[in-house]
Design a protein around this motif. Structure first.
Motif, PDB file in Angstrom:
ATOM      1  N   ARG A  43      25.959  44.474  39.324  1.00  8.42           N
ATOM      2  CA  ARG A  43      24.671  43.917  39.764  1.00  8.42           C
ATOM      3  C   ARG A  43      24.074  42.927  38.765  1.00  8.42           C
ATOM      4  O   ARG A  43      23.241  42.108  39.133  1.00  8.42           O
ATOM      5  CB  ARG A  43      23.681  45.070  40.021  1.00  8.42           C
ATOM      6  CG  ARG A  43      23.995  45.790  41.310  1.00  8.42           C
ATOM      7  CD  ARG A  43      23.502  47.229  41.327  1.00  8.42           C
ATOM      8  NE  ARG A  43      23.876  47.860  42.593  1.00  8.42           N
ATOM      9  CZ  ARG A  43      25.088  48.382  42.823  1.00  8.42           C
ATOM     10  NH1 ARG A  43      26.025  48.347  41.900  1.00  8.42           N
ATOM     11  NH2 ARG A  43      25.363  48.939  44.010  1.00  8.42           N
ATOM     12  N   LYS A  44      24.468  43.051  37.491  1.00  2.94           N
ATOM     13  CA  LYS A  44      23.885  42.186  36.453  1.00  2.94           C
ATOM     14  C   LYS A  44      24.975  41.534  35.597  1.00  2.94           C
ATOM     15  O   LYS A  44      24.993  41.695  34.373  1.00  2.94           O
ATOM     16  CB  LYS A  44      22.946  43.024  35.549  1.00  2.94           C
ATOM     17  CG  LYS A  44      21.758  43.639  36.266  1.00  2.94           C
ATOM     18  CD  LYS A  44      20.752  42.589  36.658  1.00  2.94           C
ATOM     19  CE  LYS A  44      19.585  43.181  37.449  1.00  2.94           C
ATOM     20  NZ  LYS A  44      18.699  42.131  37.984  1.00  2.94           N
ATOM     21  N   PRO A  45      25.897  40.780  36.220  1.00  2.00           N
ATOM     22  CA  PRO A  45      26.978  40.184  35.424  1.00  2.00           C
ATOM     23  C   PRO A  45      26.460  39.204  34.366  1.00  2.00           C
ATOM     24  O   PRO A  45      27.036  39.100  33.285  1.00  2.00           O
ATOM     25  CB  PRO A  45      27.842  39.464  36.471  1.00  2.00           C
ATOM     26  CG  PRO A  45      26.982  39.319  37.684  1.00  2.00           C
ATOM     27  CD  PRO A  45      26.009  40.465  37.658  1.00  2.00           C
ATOM     28  N   ALA A  46      25.345  38.519  34.664  1.00  2.00           N
ATOM     29  CA  ALA A  46      24.814  37.553  33.688  1.00  2.00           C
ATOM     30  C   ALA A  46      24.345  38.271  32.424  1.00  2.00           C
ATOM     31  O   ALA A  46      24.492  37.758  31.311  1.00  2.00           O
ATOM     32  CB  ALA A  46      23.670  36.761  34.312  1.00  2.00           C
ATOM     33  N   THR A  98      28.035  39.489  25.380  1.00  6.28           N
ATOM     34  CA  THR A  98      29.187  38.934  24.642  1.00  6.28           C
ATOM     35  C   THR A  98      28.813  37.596  23.990  1.00  6.28           C
ATOM     36  O   THR A  98      29.235  37.314  22.885  1.00  6.28           O
ATOM     37  CB  THR A  98      30.421  38.738  25.552  1.00  6.28           C
ATOM     38  OG1 THR A  98      30.003  38.182  26.782  1.00  6.28           O
ATOM     39  CG2 THR A  98      31.114  40.045  25.820  1.00  6.28           C
ATOM     40  N   ASP A  99      28.004  36.800  24.675  1.00  6.10           N
ATOM     41  CA  ASP A  99      27.589  35.515  24.088  1.00  6.10           C
ATOM     42  C   ASP A  99      26.858  35.724  22.761  1.00  6.10           C
ATOM     43  O   ASP A  99      26.916  34.884  21.865  1.00  6.10           O
ATOM     44  CB  ASP A  99      26.666  34.738  25.049  1.00  6.10           C
ATOM     45  CG  ASP A  99      27.438  34.193  26.247  1.00  6.10           C
ATOM     46  OD1 ASP A  99      28.682  34.242  26.208  1.00  6.10           O
ATOM     47  OD2 ASP A  99      26.796  33.738  27.218  1.00  6.10           O
ATOM     48  N   ALA A 100      26.136  36.851  22.671  1.00  5.00           N
ATOM     49  CA  ALA A 100      25.380  37.123  21.440  1.00  5.00           C
ATOM     50  C   ALA A 100      26.255  37.820  20.392  1.00  5.00           C
ATOM     51  O   ALA A 100      25.760  38.210  19.333  1.00  5.00           O
ATOM     52  CB  ALA A 100      24.159  37.979  21.769  1.00  5.00           C
ATOM     53  N   LEU A 128      34.522  44.632  33.904  1.00  4.56           N
ATOM     54  CA  LEU A 128      33.957  44.083  32.664  1.00  4.56           C
ATOM     55  C   LEU A 128      34.839  42.979  32.094  1.00  4.56           C
ATOM     56  O   LEU A 128      34.340  41.979  31.573  1.00  4.56           O
ATOM     57  CB  LEU A 128      33.780  45.208  31.627  1.00  4.56           C
ATOM     58  CG  LEU A 128      32.719  46.252  31.976  1.00  4.56           C
ATOM     59  CD1 LEU A 128      32.786  47.437  31.012  1.00  4.56           C
ATOM     60  CD2 LEU A 128      31.315  45.655  31.958  1.00  4.56           C
ATOM     61  N   GLU A 129      36.148  43.148  32.210  1.00  4.58           N
ATOM     62  CA  GLU A 129      37.055  42.118  31.685  1.00  4.58           C
ATOM     63  C   GLU A 129      36.977  40.848  32.522  1.00  4.58           C
ATOM     64  O   GLU A 129      37.057  39.733  32.011  1.00  4.58           O
ATOM     65  CB  GLU A 129      38.485  42.677  31.625  1.00  4.58           C
ATOM     66  CG  GLU A 129      38.604  43.711  30.504  1.00  4.58           C
ATOM     67  CD  GLU A 129      39.981  44.334  30.363  1.00  4.58           C
ATOM     68  OE1 GLU A 129      40.813  44.160  31.285  1.00  4.58           O
ATOM     69  OE2 GLU A 129      40.212  45.018  29.350  1.00  4.58           O
ATOM     70  N   GLU A 130      36.781  41.030  33.812  1.00  4.16           N
ATOM     71  CA  GLU A 130      36.638  39.876  34.703  1.00  4.16           C
ATOM     72  C   GLU A 130      35.354  39.107  34.359  1.00  4.16           C
ATOM     73  O   GLU A 130      35.339  37.877  34.309  1.00  4.16           O
ATOM     74  CB  GLU A 130      36.584  40.381  36.141  1.00  4.16           C
ATOM     75  CG  GLU A 130      36.812  39.312  37.178  1.00  4.16           C
ATOM     76  CD  GLU A 130      36.712  39.910  38.572  1.00  4.16           C
ATOM     77  OE1 GLU A 130      35.909  39.401  39.355  1.00  4.16           O
ATOM     78  OE2 GLU A 130      37.411  40.917  38.838  1.00  4.16           O
ATOM     79  N   ILE A 131      34.286  39.829  34.107  1.00  5.72           N
ATOM     80  CA  ILE A 131      32.994  39.187  33.809  1.00  5.72           C
ATOM     81  C   ILE A 131      33.012  38.494  32.448  1.00  5.72           C
ATOM     82  O   ILE A 131      32.537  37.370  32.295  1.00  5.72           O
ATOM     83  CB  ILE A 131      31.845  40.232  33.847  1.00  5.72           C
ATOM     84  CG1 ILE A 131      31.648  40.759  35.269  1.00  5.72           C
ATOM     85  CG2 ILE A 131      30.538  39.636  33.317  1.00  5.72           C
ATOM     86  CD1 ILE A 131      30.710  41.953  35.368  1.00  5.72           C
ATOM     87  N   THR A 132      33.562  39.180  31.436  1.00  9.44           N
ATOM     88  CA  THR A 132      33.468  38.646  30.068  1.00  9.44           C
ATOM     89  C   THR A 132      34.664  37.788  29.683  1.00  9.44           C
ATOM     90  O   THR A 132      34.577  36.989  28.744  1.00  9.44           O
ATOM     91  CB  THR A 132      33.392  39.801  29.041  1.00  9.44           C
ATOM     92  OG1 THR A 132      34.609  40.564  29.113  1.00  9.44           O
ATOM     93  CG2 THR A 132      32.218  40.713  29.308  1.00  9.44           C
ATOM     94  N   GLY A 133      35.790  37.974  30.374  1.00 10.37           N
ATOM     95  CA  GLY A 133      37.003  37.262  29.971  1.00 10.37           C
ATOM     96  C   GLY A 133      37.590  37.818  28.671  1.00 10.37           C
ATOM     97  O   GLY A 133      38.458  37.213  28.061  1.00 10.37           O
TER      98      GLY A 133
END
Ligand SMILES: [Zn+2]
Length: 310
Positions: free
Chosen positions: A88-91, A97-99, A132-137
């Motif tokens: 529901r909150k992929p962003a 991970t961006d942080a 999670l791997e799909e979302i974060t790569g």
């Protein structure tokens, strides 16, 4: 695992106090179980699973505040994200991970492991890891069971799915019915599990006499005066690493109050929520925190160079 010498240990705990500040590897791992207030096992009797999708998650605002506090204190954490939330909150997951934080798995549905069949468990952890791997790569290395409910039979399955470590073992002597019982482990330090390549990173306990009190966060962190909790952490650090956990809902005093709870359940969930943010901020500033993967990497590096991490 070798113990560090006493002199070094007195320098270790405080990030502000020692002359070696900045040179000493962090032996304190920060972790956040990223789930909403209504996922908590303690509320299961009064919050039905069917009602989840109608409820306000509330965690995004709190997580963003937590990200801000961690950035301000130069802290990196391992975020065990529930699959149901990630979907529901992929962003939000990408912001973690961006942080520079580590994203790990808290399973998908927040079922207690010992209430699942092996097939159900396998499907739950696989689904969360893939998502999670799909979302974060990025590769997801760690797993934490809902309510620390891991049992022995789940260990080889975690390895089968490709996890490198688990952080679900809470070796407390204080009874917690829902906590799993890993009979393969006895100590409270970072340990390699027998029979497979998975590493277990237990939640920290404070040993007082024959008792091991849960000293990793949760109710104890919110109940005890901050100075007492901090002193316990420093004591734990004299003999090994320290692992802390917290949930975003613990920093959200505005969350809905659910009727129908027993007094003990109410206390456990709502106690001192309004004080948690300032306490956590103080804790972030007090020690030099890293992720659980960071802790393991330091251990591996220390073993290679003959030094001591724990
Ligand atoms: Zn949880």
């Amino acid at each position: 695992m070798a113990l560090a010498d006493e002199e070094l240990l007195t320098e270790l705990p405080s990030r502000h106090g020692g002359s070696n500040d900045g040179c000493i590897p962090a032996r304190t791992a920060m972790s956040i179980d990223v789930e909403a207030w209504f996922h908590v096992e303690n509320l299961r009797g009064v919050v039905s699973r069917e009602s989840w999708r109608h409820r306000a998650l509330r965690l995004e605002e709190t997580m963003d505040r937590m990200l801000e506090l961690m950035a301000g204190n130069d802290v990196k954490a391992t975020c065990f994200v529930l699959g149901w939330v990630a979907e529901r909150k992929p962003a939000l997951v990408r912001r973690l991970t961006d942080a520079g934080h580590e994203v790990a798995s808290h399973g998908y549905r927040h079922d207690l492991v010992h209430e699942l069949t092996k097939a159900e468990f396998l499907s739950d952890v696989r689904r969360s890891k893939d998502l999670l791997e799909e979302i974060t790569g990025e590769r997801v290395r760690g797993y934490r069971a809902p309510s620390f409910s891991l049992t022995d039979w789940a260990i080889p399955l975690l390895e089968e799915v490709g996890f490198e470590y688990d952080s679900s073992f809470f070796p407390t002597t204080v009874t917690r019915d829902r906590y799993g019982k890993l009979t393969v482990l006895a100590g409270s330090d970072v340990s390699s599990l027998p029979d497979d390549g998975l590493t277990e990173v237990p939640l920290s306990c404070l040993r007082i006499g024959s008792q091991a009190l849960p000293w990793a966060g949760g109710g104890y962190f919110r109940l005890l005066p901050y100075s007492v909790f901090k002193a316990g952490v420093k004591r734990i650090l004299r003999s090994g690493p320290y692992v802390f956990y917290i949930h975003p809902w613990e920093l959200d005093p505005g969350q809905p109050r659910i009727p129908g709870l027993r007094r003990s359940q109410r206390l456990r969930h709502y106690l001192n929520l309004e004080k948690t943010e300032s306490r956590w901020e103080a804790l972030l500033g007090e020690f030099q925190w890293t992720t659980i993967s960071g802790l393991l990497a330091q251990r591996a590096g220390s073993e290679n160079t003959g030094g001591h991490v724990a």
